[in-house]
Design a protein around this motif. Sequence first.
Motif, PDB file in Angstrom:
ATOM      1  N   ALA A   1       0.912  -0.941   0.033  1.00 21.79           N
ATOM      2  CA  ALA A   1       0.113  -0.166  -0.054  1.00 21.79           C
ATOM      3  C   ALA A   1       0.660   1.257   0.120  1.00 21.79           C
ATOM      4  N   TYR A   2       2.276   1.330   0.663  1.00 19.31           N
ATOM      5  CA  TYR A   2       2.877   2.268   0.780  1.00 19.31           C
ATOM      6  C   TYR A   2       3.855   2.236  -0.790  1.00 19.31           C
TER       7      TYR A   2
ATOM      8  N   ALA B   1      -4.427  -0.012   0.040  1.00 21.53           N
ATOM      9  CA  ALA B   1      -4.432   1.443   0.673  1.00 21.53           C
ATOM     10  C   ALA B   1      -5.597   1.697   0.498  1.00 21.53           C
ATOM     11  N   ALA B   2      -6.865   1.276  -0.130  1.00 29.07           N
ATOM     12  CA  ALA B   2      -8.279   1.526   0.223  1.00 29.07           C
ATOM     13  C   ALA B   2      -8.757   1.379   1.476  1.00 29.07           C
ATOM     14  N   LEU B   3      -8.055   0.026   2.075  1.00 24.55           N
ATOM     15  CA  LEU B   3      -8.351  -0.352   3.704  1.00 24.55           C
ATOM     16  C   LEU B   3      -8.029   0.876   4.324  1.00 24.55           C
ATOM     17  N   HIS B   4      -6.899   1.729   3.983  1.00 29.14           N
ATOM     18  CA  HIS B   4      -6.612   2.538   5.381  1.00 29.14           C
ATOM     19  C   HIS B   4      -7.493   3.573   5.456  1.00 29.14           C
ATOM     20  N   SER B   5      -8.252   4.121   4.422  1.00 29.19           N
ATOM     21  CA  SER B   5      -9.598   4.873   4.558  1.00 29.19           C
ATOM     22  C   SER B   5     -10.480   4.394   5.290  1.00 29.19           C
TER      23      SER B   5
ATOM     24  N   ASN C   1      -8.395  -0.866  13.726  1.00 30.42           N
ATOM     25  CA  ASN C   1      -6.923  -0.580  13.022  1.00 30.42           C
ATOM     26  C   ASN C   1      -6.536  -1.573  11.870  1.00 30.42           C
ATOM     27  N   ALA C   2      -5.454  -1.249  11.163  1.00 33.48           N
ATOM     28  CA  ALA C   2      -5.029  -2.093  10.192  1.00 33.48           C
ATOM     29  C   ALA C   2      -3.564  -2.661  10.329  1.00 33.48           C
ATOM     30  N   ILE C   3      -3.247  -3.813  10.093  1.00 33.73           N
ATOM     31  CA  ILE C   3      -1.792  -4.095  10.228  1.00 33.73           C
ATOM     32  C   ILE C   3      -1.245  -4.330   8.607  1.00 33.73           C
ATOM     33  N   ALA C   4      -0.171  -3.872   8.487  1.00 32.23           N
ATOM     34  CA  ALA C   4       0.388  -3.860   6.969  1.00 32.23           C
ATOM     35  C   ALA C   4       1.643  -4.538   7.187  1.00 32.23           C
TER      36      ALA C   4
ATOM     37  N   ILE D   1      -2.517   2.473  11.123  1.00 34.60           N
ATOM     38  CA  ILE D   1      -1.995   1.461  10.222  1.00 34.60           C
ATOM     39  C   ILE D   1      -0.754   1.120  10.838  1.00 34.60           C
ATOM     40  N   LEU D   2      -0.638  -0.367  11.046  1.00 39.36           N
ATOM     41  CA  LEU D   2       0.839  -0.909  11.941  1.00 39.36           C
ATOM     42  C   LEU D   2       1.549  -1.378  11.140  1.00 39.36           C
ATOM     43  N   GLN D   3       2.731  -0.854  10.974  1.00 43.60           N
ATOM     44  CA  GLN D   3       3.530  -1.640   9.872  1.00 43.60           C
ATOM     45  C   GLN D   3       4.260  -2.640  10.665  1.00 43.60           C
ATOM     46  N   VAL D   4       4.584  -4.005  10.110  1.00 44.93           N
ATOM     47  CA  VAL D   4       5.303  -5.023  10.683  1.00 44.93           C
ATOM     48  C   VAL D   4       5.924  -5.794   9.444  1.00 44.93           C
ATOM     49  N   ASN D   5       7.265  -5.096   9.301  1.00 48.01           N
ATOM     50  CA  ASN D   5       7.809  -5.449   8.022  1.00 48.01           C
ATOM     51  C   ASN D   5       9.377  -5.764   8.123  1.00 48.01           C
ATOM     52  N   GLY D   6       9.836  -6.017   9.393  1.00 47.34           N
ATOM     53  CA  GLY D   6      11.336  -6.191   9.579  1.00 47.34           C
ATOM     54  C   GLY D   6      12.170  -4.838   9.208  1.00 47.34           C
ATOM     55  N   GLY D   7      11.627  -3.571   9.147  1.00 49.49           N
ATOM     56  CA  GLY D   7      12.154  -2.517   8.775  1.00 49.49           C
ATOM     57  C   GLY D   7      12.526  -2.618   7.195  1.00 49.49           C
TER      58      GLY D   7
END
Length: 252
Positions: free
Chosen positions: A146-147, A161-165, A182-185, A241-247
Motif C-alpha cells: 500500500a506504501y 491502500a483503500a483499506l486505510h481510509s 486498525n489495520a496491520i500492514a 495502520i501498523l507496519q510489521v515488516n522487519g524494517g
Amino acid sequence: MSRFIAVTGASAGIGKATAQRFAEHGDTVLLIARREKRLAEVVQEIESSVPGADVQPLALDMSDPGSADVLRDRVRATGRPVDALLCCAGAVPPSGDTDGGGMESVLKEWQDAYTANVLTSVVAVESVTPLMADGGSIVLYSSVAAYRGSGGTGGYGAAKAALHSYVHLLATNLGPRDINANAIAPGYVAGTDLFGDGLPAARENKLVRQTVLGRAGAPTDIAELGFYLCSPPGGYITSQILQVNGGMNHGV
Ligand SMILES: NC(=O)c1ccc[n+]([C@@H]2O[C@H](COP(=O)([O-])OP(=O)(O)OC[C@H]3O[C@@H](n4cnc5c(N)ncnc54)[C@H](OP(=O)(O)O)[C@@H]3O)[C@@H](O)[C@H]2O)c1
C-alpha cells in the motif's frame, strides 16, 4: 474470560496463526474461509495442539454479499456478541496481461484485487459490527504494498491502500461504542499460501535483503500484533495502520 472472535482467511497463513493465537488464550474462534476441507483440517490442527480449544469452521466466500446473512445467522445462533473481528482474507490476483490481454485483462486484475482485499473486509465488517460487543475490536490487513506499490502490478497495493481510509471511517463511527479499528500492514511473510507455490528464490532473497533484520516475517509475528490490538492493553490504539515488516525500506 473467554471471548468470541471471528477471523476471516483462517484456512491458511496469517489468519490461521491468528485463530490459533486466540484459541491458545482460551477464546472461542469462528474460522471463516472458502475451502471447507482445508478449514476442517485447520480446526483439527488447532484442536490437537490446543487441548480444549473451541474453534468452529464456517465456509463462506466473504466477497459474496449473500454471505452476510449466513454469517449474521451463525453469530446470532451462538447467543454471544462478537468481541473481535480480524479480516485476514485477501489475495494477490494474477497479473493483468498488459502485452497480450488488452484492457479487459488489466481491469480484471484491478477488480479482482479490489474484490479479494477490500470487499471481503467490507462484507465481514458491515455484517458483524451490529452484532459486536461495545469495547470490541476490528483489525483489517493491509500490506507494505500500500506504501510502495506491488511489484509489477498495481491493483493489489491500491486495494490495500483503500483499506486505510476504511479503517479511519470505522474508527470514527465505532469510537463512541469503544470499538477500536486498525489495520496491520505486513511486509514479506513467508509460510503462507499468498504466493501459491512460493516466490522464485531470487525474488524472495531480494525481499529479505530489503529488511534490516535480514529475515522474512512469520505468520505468528503478525498474529501476535492482531491479538494485542484486540486485548485490553491495545484498546486505546485506534485508527492506525501498523507496519510489521522487519524494517523493509520503503521504495527499495
Ligand atoms: N504473506 C505476506 O507476505 C503478506 C504481506 C502483506 C499482506 N498480507 C496480507 O495478509 C492477509 C493474509 O495473507 P496470507 O499471507 O496469510 O495469505 P494466505 O495464506 O493466502 O491466506 C489467505 C486467506 O484468505 C482466504 N480467502 C481468500 N479469499 C477469500 C474470500 N473471498 N472469502 C473468504 N476467505 C478468503 C483464503 O482461504 P480460502 O482460499 O479457503 O478462501 C486464506 O485462508 C492477506 O490480506 C494478505 O494480503 C500478506
